[in-house]
Scaffold this motif. Structure first.
Motif, mmCIF file in Angstrom:
data_model
loop_
_atom_site.group_PDB
_atom_site.id
_atom_site.type_symbol
_atom_site.label_atom_id
_atom_site.label_comp_id
_atom_site.label_asym_id
_atom_site.label_seq_id
_atom_site.Cartn_x
_atom_site.Cartn_y
_atom_site.Cartn_z
ATOM 1 N N GLY A 598 0.824 -1.207 0.000
ATOM 2 C CA GLY A 598 0.000 0.000 0.000
ATOM 3 C C GLY A 598 0.856 1.252 0.000
ATOM 4 O O GLY A 598 0.586 2.211 -0.744
ATOM 5 N N TYR A 628 -5.493 -8.725 -2.847
ATOM 6 C CA TYR A 628 -5.373 -7.272 -2.715
ATOM 7 C C TYR A 628 -3.947 -6.811 -3.046
ATOM 8 O O TYR A 628 -3.756 -5.818 -3.764
ATOM 9 C CB TYR A 628 -5.771 -6.836 -1.316
ATOM 10 C CG TYR A 628 -7.265 -6.897 -1.087
ATOM 11 C CD1 TYR A 628 -8.117 -5.965 -1.664
ATOM 12 C CD2 TYR A 628 -7.832 -7.911 -0.327
ATOM 13 C CE1 TYR A 628 -9.484 -6.030 -1.485
ATOM 14 C CE2 TYR A 628 -9.204 -7.988 -0.134
ATOM 15 C CZ TYR A 628 -10.033 -7.042 -0.715
ATOM 16 O OH TYR A 628 -11.385 -7.108 -0.545
ATOM 17 N N TRP A 632 -2.884 -4.292 -6.218
ATOM 18 C CA TRP A 632 -2.156 -3.036 -6.069
ATOM 19 C C TRP A 632 -0.886 -3.020 -6.911
ATOM 20 O O TRP A 632 -0.550 -1.999 -7.523
ATOM 21 C CB TRP A 632 -1.825 -2.789 -4.592
ATOM 22 C CG TRP A 632 -3.057 -2.675 -3.734
ATOM 23 C CD1 TRP A 632 -4.346 -2.519 -4.166
ATOM 24 C CD2 TRP A 632 -3.124 -2.745 -2.317
ATOM 25 N NE1 TRP A 632 -5.206 -2.477 -3.103
ATOM 26 C CE2 TRP A 632 -4.492 -2.610 -1.951
ATOM 27 C CE3 TRP A 632 -2.169 -2.913 -1.315
ATOM 28 C CZ2 TRP A 632 -4.910 -2.635 -0.626
ATOM 29 C CZ3 TRP A 632 -2.590 -2.929 0.015
ATOM 30 C CH2 TRP A 632 -3.944 -2.790 0.357
ATOM 31 N N GLU A 690 -14.811 -0.310 -2.348
ATOM 32 C CA GLU A 690 -13.661 -0.957 -2.971
ATOM 33 C C GLU A 690 -13.776 -0.903 -4.492
ATOM 34 O O GLU A 690 -12.795 -0.602 -5.190
ATOM 35 C CB GLU A 690 -13.543 -2.403 -2.500
ATOM 36 C CG GLU A 690 -13.091 -2.544 -1.055
ATOM 37 C CD GLU A 690 -12.817 -3.988 -0.672
ATOM 38 O OE1 GLU A 690 -12.577 -4.802 -1.578
ATOM 39 O OE2 GLU A 690 -12.835 -4.303 0.533
ATOM 40 N N PHE A 693 -12.909 2.465 -5.736
ATOM 41 C CA PHE A 693 -11.466 2.716 -5.661
ATOM 42 C C PHE A 693 -10.736 2.070 -6.834
ATOM 43 O O PHE A 693 -9.918 2.714 -7.505
ATOM 44 C CB PHE A 693 -10.912 2.179 -4.341
ATOM 45 C CG PHE A 693 -9.421 2.258 -4.224
ATOM 46 C CD1 PHE A 693 -8.801 3.453 -3.895
ATOM 47 C CD2 PHE A 693 -8.621 1.141 -4.446
ATOM 48 C CE1 PHE A 693 -7.413 3.530 -3.786
ATOM 49 C CE2 PHE A 693 -7.241 1.211 -4.335
ATOM 50 C CZ PHE A 693 -6.637 2.415 -4.004
ATOM 51 N N TYR A 694 -11.016 0.792 -7.101
ATOM 52 C CA TYR A 694 -10.274 0.097 -8.143
ATOM 53 C C TYR A 694 -10.618 0.611 -9.532
ATOM 54 O O TYR A 694 -9.747 0.720 -10.399
ATOM 55 C CB TYR A 694 -10.486 -1.414 -8.017
ATOM 56 C CG TYR A 694 -9.845 -1.934 -6.751
ATOM 57 C CD1 TYR A 694 -8.471 -1.829 -6.571
ATOM 58 C CD2 TYR A 694 -10.607 -2.455 -5.708
ATOM 59 C CE1 TYR A 694 -7.866 -2.248 -5.402
ATOM 60 C CE2 TYR A 694 -10.021 -2.876 -4.535
ATOM 61 C CZ TYR A 694 -8.649 -2.761 -4.387
ATOM 62 O OH TYR A 694 -8.042 -3.161 -3.209
ATOM 63 N N GLU A 724 -8.498 0.858 1.425
ATOM 64 C CA GLU A 724 -8.669 1.629 0.194
ATOM 65 C C GLU A 724 -8.995 3.088 0.483
ATOM 66 O O GLU A 724 -8.563 3.992 -0.245
ATOM 67 C CB GLU A 724 -9.770 1.002 -0.673
ATOM 68 C CG GLU A 724 -9.379 -0.285 -1.354
ATOM 69 C CD GLU A 724 -9.452 -1.510 -0.459
ATOM 70 O OE1 GLU A 724 -9.173 -2.614 -0.949
ATOM 71 O OE2 GLU A 724 -9.803 -1.367 0.735
ATOM 72 N N LEU A 727 -5.722 4.649 1.479
ATOM 73 C CA LEU A 727 -4.844 4.817 0.326
ATOM 74 C C LEU A 727 -5.293 5.997 -0.534
ATOM 75 O O LEU A 727 -4.456 6.794 -1.002
ATOM 76 C CB LEU A 727 -4.823 3.540 -0.511
ATOM 77 C CG LEU A 727 -4.170 2.316 0.134
ATOM 78 C CD1 LEU A 727 -4.351 1.082 -0.747
ATOM 79 C CD2 LEU A 727 -2.692 2.563 0.399
ATOM 80 N N ALA A 728 -6.590 6.115 -0.749
ATOM 81 C CA ALA A 728 -7.103 7.239 -1.546
ATOM 82 C C ALA A 728 -6.753 8.566 -0.885
ATOM 83 O O ALA A 728 -6.340 9.529 -1.555
ATOM 84 C CB ALA A 728 -8.609 7.107 -1.727
#
Length: 747
Positions: A598, A628, A632, A690, A693-694, A724, A727-728
């Motif tokens: 991450g 996951y 990433w 999620e 995000f992806y 997520e 991370l964003a």
């Protein structure tokens, strides 16, 4: 992917104490007659009471507490069974198959002989039955599958295509059962007995019970004959026949008793045992308890009988010769229910019944069962135990993301929380406490994306019990709600909480949260103060940590601190030390890998990401963690325009095509699922975030200028425990280059 959460899981031992079931000698004869044919659940019609979700806890409690027949009860029972089957259908739809099966059984276990009604199975209930049939069929559970198929057929219109298909399945099952009845005479009788008993557990018609009793008696009879023949002839028997004989002689008596006790019929069990060979093989201790329940029919005798089966459930049983688990579960349910109905104020009976209800997907009424037994002035020990059961129920629902069931259970716990608050005001120490129950429910609301409901729960919990972790979680929630100053104030309170000295890791996390709040607000000096404090706390904790697991957790936090300074090399080294410490512990290795990958995703550090993922692959990290991590790394490769080295593909390949959420993510990464389909497949709030995000990251890698706005929406999500979301936020955060304090001695 979720961040570590605080969901207390408590495995409570059965509180009733009884002697274990013993084995006794044998030999006698048996009789029995098969019952008439016909679909179960069609014994008559009654006025249906529509039970809504908001009414379910109280309605289920009414049905459980009093079994006396009446027209009003019959109508309410129909409504409760319907609603419970609707819950089962929802659980199947959410992919929670085991919980769905348990919930179907819970609905059917509420029905006693003479209570079955055709109206209990509506269209939604029929779907729940179909889900249970699909789950049980591969197990060869022919008895329960046949009973469920008959129920399903009765719920479908005569002459319809769906009804014809079910009838075909029934005919095919009958042919399969006939074709597979192979082996010696005793093996065939054993197979017939198992199927008949399994069917009778959910087919409440008297004739089904009679058929199962007759099959059990015939099976015991043949086992006795087999034993005599062996003793007299001395010829070595076939192994399978010998095992079947041992099963009948060792568990046949308990099986006959459990069959009737599933329906709370101690007299019927005693009569059947007394007039068949089961009398010769029933354990003496069980027989005496059974006789007491049949004659005295009081709370104490039923408690002793329930306790005997509950104790047996905790013991290791021989898989070949012991009583079947589904039958044992049925007996515990039936005896616990009778014990409770004889004395609803008995806390032991209420506890055992509550445990069984949680297992059967009916957690919602357990707080009412427990509250009724506690009375107005419970002891701190009993009240704490009751709250522990509520925590257990909420944790079970949390494990399957069944937030609606958790809310119903929590709402029903209101009387217990009133008692807990009163006890706390009086200075009583409860373990667990009402604050812990509120904290758990708050964490579930956060996972469900319901920030509005979570905040007051967190505030109430931390007001009663201020802890570093609780106040830090509250601050995280307030940040997401846009309450910046309130979040900072709660971090300050967290650092001064009573447990601050004994919770070093939580203190580091609180300092890191303060750093992020100041950084995002543009107050760089305050951000550095918080980061310096986090570094000092991390270095101190690193010196004090003793076991590898604790050391690894400190290293992961230290890596985050160093990353805050912009010390990328130091952060990577800390993550590598963490991985070294837990190399032989896949769960912790997976967590360390996710932290490392991450960070690398945010910092666009592809070599570090690949190294961390390779170590997790070599260390057999869980399939979920690998998905996951693989996602990433793959996204980072695409963002940087780098050709893949195959590491991400290896991490994803084992999950592609699976029906799980991580399987769908892996399939999306491989191009088998489109962005639109991934969004549609997301069922929970966490899964929807999620997916957002992806999809945003994939568009960012493709050069979409609007991708950052999509990431900003993710960063503001109320599902605050998702990696997520973190991370964003980090991808969009302002970059700082801060100097590490000169006196800091970095490893």
């Amino acid at each position: 992917m979720s961040l570590p959460t605080l969901l207390p899981r408590r495995r409570l031992a059965h509180s009733l104490v009884a002697l274990a079931l013993a084995v006794s000698p044998l030999a006698c004869a048996a009789t029995g007659s098969p019952g008439a044919k016909g679909p179960p659940g069609a014994e008559g019609r009654a006025a249906v009471v529509e039970v809504r979700d908001v009414d379910f806890s109280g309605s289920l409690f009414t049905i459980v507490r009093d079994g006396k027949p009446s027209p009003q009860r019959a109508g309410l029972l129909i409504g409760v069974v319907r609603r419970q089957l609707a819950h089962a259908a929802a659980r199947f739809h959410a992919g929670q198959e085991e919980r769905g099966v348990a919930s179907v059984l819970g609905a059917l276990y509420l029905v006693r002989p003479g209570e079955g009604r055709a109206e209990m199975i509506d269209a939604v209930g029929e779907r729940a039955l179909a889900g249970a049939i699909e789950r049980l069929s591969p197990r060869g559970d022919e008895g329960r599958v046949r009973a469920l198929l008959e129920l399903q057929a009765a719920a479908l219109p005569s002459g319809s295509r769906a009804r014809a298909e079910v009838d075909e399945h029934l005919a095919a099952l009958d042919r399969w059962m006939k074709d597979t009845r192979t082996g010696g005479p005793l093996e065939q009788l054993g197979a017939e007995q198992r199927a008949a008993v399994a069917r009778a557990l959910i087919d409440s018609r008297p004739e089904s019970l009679e058929r199962a009793a007759a099959a059990t008696a015939a099976w015991i009879d043949r086992a006795i004959e087999f034993n005599i023949e062996y003793r007299q002839g001395g010829k070595r028997p076939e192994r399978d026949e010998a095992v079947e004989a041992a099963r009948a002689l060792e568990s046949g008596g308990a099986t006959m008793a459990a069959l009737f006790l599933r329906y709370g019929d101690a007299k019927g069990a005693l009569e059947q045992i007394d007039r068949t060979s089961a009398r010769r093989v029933v354990p003496p201790g069980l027989y005496e308890r059974l006789k007491a329940a049949a004659t005295d029919d009081d709370a104490a005798s039923w408690q002793a009988l329930a306790g005997a089966f509950a104790h047996h459930d905790t013991q290791e049983r021989d898989a070949e010769t012991g009583i079947a688990q589904d039958l044992l579960d049925g007996a515990i349910w039936g005896t616990a229910l009778e014990a409770y109905r004889r004395d609803p104020q008995s806390y032991d009976s209420a506890t055992l019944l509550s445990q069984v209800m949680i297992r059967l997907g009916m957690s919602e009424a357990t707080p009412l069962v427990l509250a009724g037994a506690l009375g107005d002035r419970p002891s701190p020990g009993a009240l704490g135990s009751a709250l522990g059961l509520v925590l257990s129920a909420l944790s079970v629902e949390a494990s399957s993301d069944d937030f609606e069931a958790a809310r119903r259970t929590y709402s029903a716990a209101a009387p217990l929380l009133v008692l807990a608050d009163r006890a706390a005001r009086g200075g009583a120490a409860l373990d667990p406490s009402g604050a812990q129950v509120r904290s758990l429910m708050a964490s579930l609301e956060l996972r469900a994306g319901n920030l509005t409901a979570a905040l007051p729960l967190l505030r109430a919990a931390t007001a009663a019990e201020p802890t570093v972790n609780g106040l830090t979680v509250l601050a995280m929630a307030e940040r997401q709600a846009g309450e910046h100053q309130a979040a900072l104030e709660d971090v300050r309170r967290a650092l001064g909480a009573p447990d601050a000295r004994s919770a070093p890791l939580e203190v580091i996390q609180a300092h890191l949260l303060a750093f992020e709040l100041h950084r995002d607000a543009g107050t760089q000096d305050r951000a550095k103060e918080s980061l310096d404090a986090a570094l000092a706390a991390a270095l101190d904790a690193r010196q004090r940590a003793r076991d590898p697991s604790a050391k690894a957790r400190v290293e992961r936090l230290l890596a985050r601190v160093l990353d805050g300074y912009g010390d990328e090399k130091g952060a990577v080294r800390a993550f590598e030390r963490a991985s070294d410490l837990v190399a032989a512990e896949p769960p912790q290795l997976g967590a360390a890998m996710l932290d490392a990958v991450g960070r690398a995703l945010v910092r666009r550090d592809l070599p570090s990401a690949r190294r961390a993922l390779k170590r997790a692959l070599e260390g057999n990290a869980s399939e979920e963690d690998l998905v996951y991590g693989g996602l990433w790394v793959l996204l980072l490769e695409r963002t940087l325009g780098q050709a893949t080295d195959g590491t991400a593909g290896r991490a994803l390949e084992g999950s592609v095509g699976r029906p799980s959420w991580t399987g769908r993510l892996a399939s999306w990464a491989n191009g088998r699922i489109s962005d639109a389909d991934l969004g549609k497949l997301a069922q929970s709030a966490a899964q929807r975030v999620e997916a957002q995000f992806y999809i945003a990251m994939a568009r960012k890698a493709a050069g979409d200028a609007g991708a950052d706005e999509r990431l900003r929406a993710v960063s503001k999500s109320p599902v605050i425990d998702l990696l997520e979301v973190h991370l964003a936020r980090e991808m969009l955060a302002p970059e700082l280059r801060l100097d590490v304090p000169r006196n800091a001695r970095l490893p």
